[in-house]
Write an enzyme that holds these catalytic residues in place. Sequence first.
Site, PDB file in Angstrom:
ATOM      1  N   TYR A 161       1.292  -1.145  -0.577  1.00 32.51           N
ATOM      2  CA  TYR A 161       0.081   0.009   0.262  1.00 32.51           C
ATOM      3  C   TYR A 161       0.735   1.295   0.413  1.00 32.51           C
ATOM      4  O   TYR A 161       1.998   1.445   0.145  1.00 32.51           O
ATOM      5  CB  TYR A 161      -1.014  -0.033   1.005  1.00 32.51           C
ATOM      6  CG  TYR A 161      -0.162   0.680   2.363  1.00 32.51           C
ATOM      7  CD1 TYR A 161      -0.141   1.386   3.196  1.00 32.51           C
ATOM      8  CD2 TYR A 161       0.084  -0.691   3.637  1.00 32.51           C
ATOM      9  CE1 TYR A 161       0.734   2.375   4.073  1.00 32.51           C
ATOM     10  CE2 TYR A 161       0.957  -0.108   4.442  1.00 32.51           C
ATOM     11  CZ  TYR A 161       0.868   0.611   4.881  1.00 32.51           C
ATOM     12  OH  TYR A 161       1.718   1.228   6.421  1.00 32.51           O
ATOM     13  N   CYS A 162      -0.316   1.912  -0.454  1.00 31.06           N
ATOM     14  CA  CYS A 162       0.766   3.661  -0.328  1.00 31.06           C
ATOM     15  C   CYS A 162       0.214   4.796  -0.107  1.00 31.06           C
ATOM     16  O   CYS A 162      -0.727   4.705   0.851  1.00 31.06           O
ATOM     17  CB  CYS A 162       1.842   3.856  -1.537  1.00 31.06           C
ATOM     18  SG  CYS A 162       0.571   3.650  -3.442  1.00 31.06           S
ATOM     19  N   ARG A 163       0.092   5.400  -0.790  1.00 26.44           N
ATOM     20  CA  ARG A 163      -0.781   6.574   0.252  1.00 26.44           C
ATOM     21  C   ARG A 163      -2.476   6.853  -0.541  1.00 26.44           C
ATOM     22  O   ARG A 163      -2.774   7.830   0.143  1.00 26.44           O
ATOM     23  CB  ARG A 163       0.047   8.304  -0.755  1.00 26.44           C
ATOM     24  CG  ARG A 163       1.694   8.908  -0.016  1.00 26.44           C
ATOM     25  CD  ARG A 163       2.175   9.608  -1.553  1.00 26.44           C
ATOM     26  NE  ARG A 163       3.213   9.915  -0.635  1.00 26.44           N
ATOM     27  CZ  ARG A 163       4.537  10.335  -1.754  1.00 26.44           C
ATOM     28  NH1 ARG A 163       4.010  10.904  -2.501  1.00 26.44           N
ATOM     29  NH2 ARG A 163       5.774  11.003  -0.961  1.00 26.44           N
TER      30      ARG A 163
END
Length: 204
Positions: A161-163
Site C-alpha cells: 500500500y502507499c498514499r
Amino acid sequence: MAQALGSGRRAEIVDLLAQGERSVEEIATEITQSVANTSQHLQVLSRAGLVRSRREGTRVFYRLASERVGDLWVAVRDVAVRHVAEVGVLADEYLGERDEVEQVSAAELERRLARGEVVVLDVRPEPEYRAGHIAGARSAPLPALASLATKLPRRRAIVAYCRGPYCVYADDAVRLLRERGLNARRLDVGFPEWRRAGLPVETV
C-alpha cells in the site's frame, strides 16, 4: 479554501501531508519543486486555514490543520472521479495497465492481518512510514524493494500500500513482486483512508 485547493501542486501537498508531518525541504523534494516555490504554496494553504506549521531550530514542519482537511481532499477527489470523465482517463494514463494489479479491500486486509495470513508492505518513503503506518506493516520503500524481495516469504500473500488509490508506488511494487514469483496484491486505498476508517495503526 476552494481557491487554495485549486492548484495541482497544492493538492499534491495536501495529499502528501495527509500521510503525516513533513519539513518544507522534504515536501519540496517529493513534489519536485524548489524550496522557495514550495514555501509559497504552503503559505497559501496556511492562509486558507488548511495547514499548520511549527519550527524546530532552522527547519519548519507542516501538517494538515485537522483530519477534516484530509476528508475534504478525499471528497473533492472522489467527486471528480465520479463526475468528471477525464479524471478516470488521466488516472489510467498515469497508472498504466492495471489488469495484472489485483486489489484487496481494507476490510479483507484487516481480517487477514488478524489471522496472520499476510505480509503487509508500506512502500511509501520511510519518513511517511515513521509518521504512521498500518499496524504490523513493514517499511519497504520502492527504491529498496528489489533487494528486500529476496527476503520475503514465497508461500504467503503480500499486500502493498502507499498514499491512496491513485498512488503509483503500490502498483509498481505489485508488478515488481509478481515478476519475482511472489503472490502480491495492492490495498485498494491508502494509509489515510485506513486511518480514517479507525483501523489499527502504529507510529515509530
